[in-house]
Scaffold this active site. Structure first.
Site, PDB file in Angstrom:
ATOM      1  N   HIS A 198       0.859  -1.196   0.000  1.00 54.17           N
ATOM      2  CA  HIS A 198       0.000   0.000   0.000  1.00 54.17           C
ATOM      3  C   HIS A 198       0.892   1.241   0.000  1.00 54.17           C
ATOM      4  O   HIS A 198       1.936   1.249   0.641  1.00 54.17           O
ATOM      5  CB  HIS A 198      -0.880  -0.016   1.260  1.00 54.17           C
ATOM      6  CG  HIS A 198      -1.948   1.032   1.277  1.00 54.17           C
ATOM      7  ND1 HIS A 198      -1.708   2.328   1.672  1.00 54.17           N
ATOM      8  CD2 HIS A 198      -3.254   0.983   0.928  1.00 54.17           C
ATOM      9  CE1 HIS A 198      -2.841   3.025   1.572  1.00 54.17           C
ATOM     10  NE2 HIS A 198      -3.786   2.230   1.114  1.00 54.17           N
ATOM     11  N   CYS A 236      -3.828   2.628  -4.371  1.00 53.59           N
ATOM     12  CA  CYS A 236      -4.782   3.416  -3.594  1.00 53.59           C
ATOM     13  C   CYS A 236      -4.844   4.805  -4.229  1.00 53.59           C
ATOM     14  O   CYS A 236      -3.902   5.591  -4.133  1.00 53.59           O
ATOM     15  CB  CYS A 236      -4.337   3.492  -2.128  1.00 53.59           C
ATOM     16  SG  CYS A 236      -5.428   4.518  -1.115  1.00 53.59           S
ATOM     17  N   HIS A 263      -7.710   0.342  -4.158  1.00 52.38           N
ATOM     18  CA  HIS A 263      -8.492   1.143  -3.216  1.00 52.38           C
ATOM     19  C   HIS A 263      -9.008   2.341  -3.988  1.00 52.38           C
ATOM     20  O   HIS A 263      -8.207   3.130  -4.497  1.00 52.38           O
ATOM     21  CB  HIS A 263      -7.613   1.675  -2.076  1.00 52.38           C
ATOM     22  CG  HIS A 263      -7.243   0.642  -1.064  1.00 52.38           C
ATOM     23  ND1 HIS A 263      -6.498   0.955   0.052  1.00 52.38           N
ATOM     24  CD2 HIS A 263      -7.519  -0.669  -0.978  1.00 52.38           C
ATOM     25  CE1 HIS A 263      -6.335  -0.137   0.779  1.00 52.38           C
ATOM     26  NE2 HIS A 263      -6.933  -1.145   0.175  1.00 52.38           N
ATOM     27  N   ASP A 308     -12.494   2.912  -0.681  1.00 51.71           N
ATOM     28  CA  ASP A 308     -11.638   3.186   0.481  1.00 51.71           C
ATOM     29  C   ASP A 308     -12.422   4.117   1.407  1.00 51.71           C
ATOM     30  O   ASP A 308     -13.643   4.091   1.396  1.00 51.71           O
ATOM     31  CB  ASP A 308     -10.323   3.790  -0.014  1.00 51.71           C
ATOM     32  CG  ASP A 308      -9.148   3.492   0.902  1.00 51.71           C
ATOM     33  OD1 ASP A 308      -9.369   2.934   1.978  1.00 51.71           O
ATOM     34  OD2 ASP A 308      -8.015   3.820   0.540  1.00 51.71           O
ATOM     35  N   HIS A 309     -11.759   4.911   2.169  1.00 53.16           N
ATOM     36  CA  HIS A 309     -12.449   5.784   3.132  1.00 53.16           C
ATOM     37  C   HIS A 309     -13.688   6.451   2.534  1.00 53.16           C
ATOM     38  O   HIS A 309     -13.709   6.790   1.359  1.00 53.16           O
ATOM     39  CB  HIS A 309     -11.513   6.909   3.590  1.00 53.16           C
ATOM     40  CG  HIS A 309     -10.215   6.423   4.120  1.00 53.16           C
ATOM     41  ND1 HIS A 309      -9.193   7.259   4.447  1.00 53.16           N
ATOM     42  CD2 HIS A 309      -9.767   5.175   4.390  1.00 53.16           C
ATOM     43  CE1 HIS A 309      -8.166   6.568   4.895  1.00 53.16           C
ATOM     44  NE2 HIS A 309      -8.481   5.295   4.863  1.00 53.16           N
ATOM     45  N   TYR A 322     -14.415   4.857   7.917  1.00 54.03           N
ATOM     46  CA  TYR A 322     -14.879   3.488   7.678  1.00 54.03           C
ATOM     47  C   TYR A 322     -16.326   3.233   8.121  1.00 54.03           C
ATOM     48  O   TYR A 322     -16.658   2.179   8.648  1.00 54.03           O
ATOM     49  CB  TYR A 322     -13.921   2.470   8.324  1.00 54.03           C
ATOM     50  CG  TYR A 322     -12.645   2.340   7.518  1.00 54.03           C
ATOM     51  CD1 TYR A 322     -12.606   1.516   6.388  1.00 54.03           C
ATOM     52  CD2 TYR A 322     -11.500   3.051   7.835  1.00 54.03           C
ATOM     53  CE1 TYR A 322     -11.451   1.408   5.619  1.00 54.03           C
ATOM     54  CE2 TYR A 322     -10.332   2.960   7.078  1.00 54.03           C
ATOM     55  CZ  TYR A 322     -10.332   2.130   5.979  1.00 54.03           C
ATOM     56  OH  TYR A 322      -9.201   2.024   5.211  1.00 54.03           O
TER      57      TYR A 322
HETATM   58  C1  CS2 Z   1      -5.708   3.093   5.023  1.00 54.50           C
HETATM   59  C2  CS2 Z   1      -4.569   2.263   5.576  1.00 54.50           C
HETATM   60  O1  CS2 Z   1      -5.723   4.048   2.940  1.00 54.50           O
HETATM   61  C3  CS2 Z   1      -5.994   3.050   3.583  1.00 54.50           C
HETATM   62  O2  CS2 Z   1      -6.509   2.084   3.067  1.00 54.50           O
HETATM   63  O3  CS2 Z   1      -6.910   2.864   5.662  1.00 54.50           O
HETATM   64  O4  CS2 Z   1      -4.813   1.986   6.907  1.00 54.50           O
HETATM   65  C4  CS2 Z   1      -4.240   0.974   4.879  1.00 54.50           C
HETATM   66  O5  CS2 Z   1      -5.214   0.033   5.160  1.00 54.50           O
HETATM   67  C5  CS2 Z   1      -2.916   0.380   5.286  1.00 54.50           C
HETATM   68  O6  CS2 Z   1      -1.948   1.336   5.212  1.00 54.50           O
HETATM   69  C6  CS2 Z   1      -2.545  -0.810   4.430  1.00 54.50           C
HETATM   70  O7  CS2 Z   1      -1.441  -1.470   4.951  1.00 54.50           O
HETATM   71 MN    MN Z   2      -5.936   2.915   0.807  1.00 57.59          MN
END
Ligand code: CS2
Ligand code: MN
Length: 347
Positions: A198, A236, A263, A308-309, A322
């Site tokens: 990530h 991501c 993501h 993602d978020h 989340y």
């Molecule tokens: C975050 C991180 O951007 C994301 O997804 O929520 O917590 C992510 O899950 C970790 O960095 C992955 O190792």
């Molecule tokens: Mn992410």
């Protein structure tokens, strides 16, 4: 693409029954949360988690994350012990037929924001990062505690670790990542587990700590140094996209065949090193998910993808980033884009 959703286990206020009701939802992204970082994940715990998810008609398709012990990131003498443990965890995951593992290589702190409930014009709220605020924060003071951070360290240990990092340059941190991958990827190949790093979030150094998964150049370097399909990335959009200098389409092309997990998230650039998370809709932020998904489809990506978020909307309270509602809206939006891409392919 396999539509998936992150679930924090039985303590998560969002339940599997809720998640199951989101149209097209197939995969669950989760982890074992009650073990100290570095310890081998026992097969029993993994299979129990997997079965509890399957009982609800969903599939545990990605582990996010198997955390990397700080000794590995620091390159301490003790790292080989933790690397052996990591390999054992991969073997146990493979035994449970889990084929994708997300992890990160961020020193000490995972994703960082200066505000967890910043208002948006529509009355909802979301996560915000403002570099001016972050530079004034001492992460050890306890003034800022973020849900993604592992605060299991003693404050004195934390201070020592942060001090030790002052001697670790970005180049050295990258070498420590390569050292880890050179040992772990052969095990991942043997077990057929796809490793997906990530990005650092935000994709630049914070609190004087080095960060390396930040740019196309560094992705390409890391992929080349350990040139195996099993050494791949989590793309991501919100993390890489927080830096306007990152050209996401070029990054996707550069990582062709090595993207194992996506993501999908939108952020709005607010100025130099400052951004706020928005809804997934292209016109709400600075990231154009339809264009990114079209590129992923052109590159033949068929792996797991998750919203993602999300924002906090409709009065929902819960784990910042989340909640259920906005991530569900995100999934529906992504599903619509993917459906249209399929129709266009058939034309
Ligand atoms: C975050 C991180 O951007 C994301 O997804 O929520 O917590 C992510 O899950 C970790 O960095 C992955 O190792
Ligand atoms: Mn992410």
């Amino acid at each position: 693409m396999e539509m998936s959703f992150r679930w924090y286990g039985s303590d998560d206020p969002v339940t599997l029954d809720h998640i199951k009701q989101i149209p097209g939802m197939k995969g669950i992204v989760s982890a074992i949360y009650d073990l100290p970082v570095g310890e081998v994940w026992p097969y029993e715990k993994i299979i129990n988690l997997k079965q509890s998810i399957e009982a609800k008609g969903l599939r545990l398709n990605v582990i996010e994350s198997v955390p990397v012990h700080e000794d590995i990131k620091l390159g301490r003498d003790t790292r080989d012990h933790w690397i052996e443990n990591y390999k054992k965890t991969l073997i146990n995951l493979a035994k449970a037929e889990i084929r994708t593992v997300c992890y990160n290589f961020m020193p000490v702190f995972d994703w960082t924001r200066s505000e967890l409930q910043a208002s948006l014009p529509d009355g909802s709220n979301s996560l915000l990062y403002n570099e001016e605020k972050v530079v004034n924060i001492d992460p050890i003071s306890g003034e800022l505690e973020l849900p993604g951070w592992d605060l299991s360290y003693q404050t004195s240990d934390l201070r020592q670790i942060i001090e030790e990092y002052q001697k670790v340059s970005e180049e050295q941190l990258m070498e420590n990542l390569i050292y880890f991958l050179e040992r772990v990827i052969p095990a991942a190949e043997a077990e057929d587990v796809l490793m997906a790093i990530h990005p650092d979030d935000p994709p630049w150094g914070i609190f004087g700590l080095p960060r390396i998964m930040t740019s196309k150049e560094n992705i390409v370097y890391m992929l080349k140094q350990v040139d195996s399909r099993h050494n791949g990335i989590t793309f991501c959009t919100g993390s890489y996209g927080a830096n306007p200098d990152n050209n996401l389409l070029e990054m996707l092309e550069a990582a062709e065949g090595r993207i194992h997990f996506v993501h999908a998230r939108n952020v709005k650039w607010l100025g130099e090193r400052s951004f706020q998370e928005t809804s997934h809709l292209a016109s709400d932020g600075s990231i154009n998910l339809p264009v990114i998904l079209r590129k992923l489809s052109q590159l033949g990506f068929e792996g797991p993808i998750r919203p993602d978020h999300g924002r906090m909307i409709w009065g929902e309270e819960g784990r910042p980033g989340y909640g259920l509602y906005d991530r569900a809206l995100g999934a529906a939006y992504i599903n619509g884009i993917i459906d249209l891409l399929h129709v266009q392919k058939e034309d």
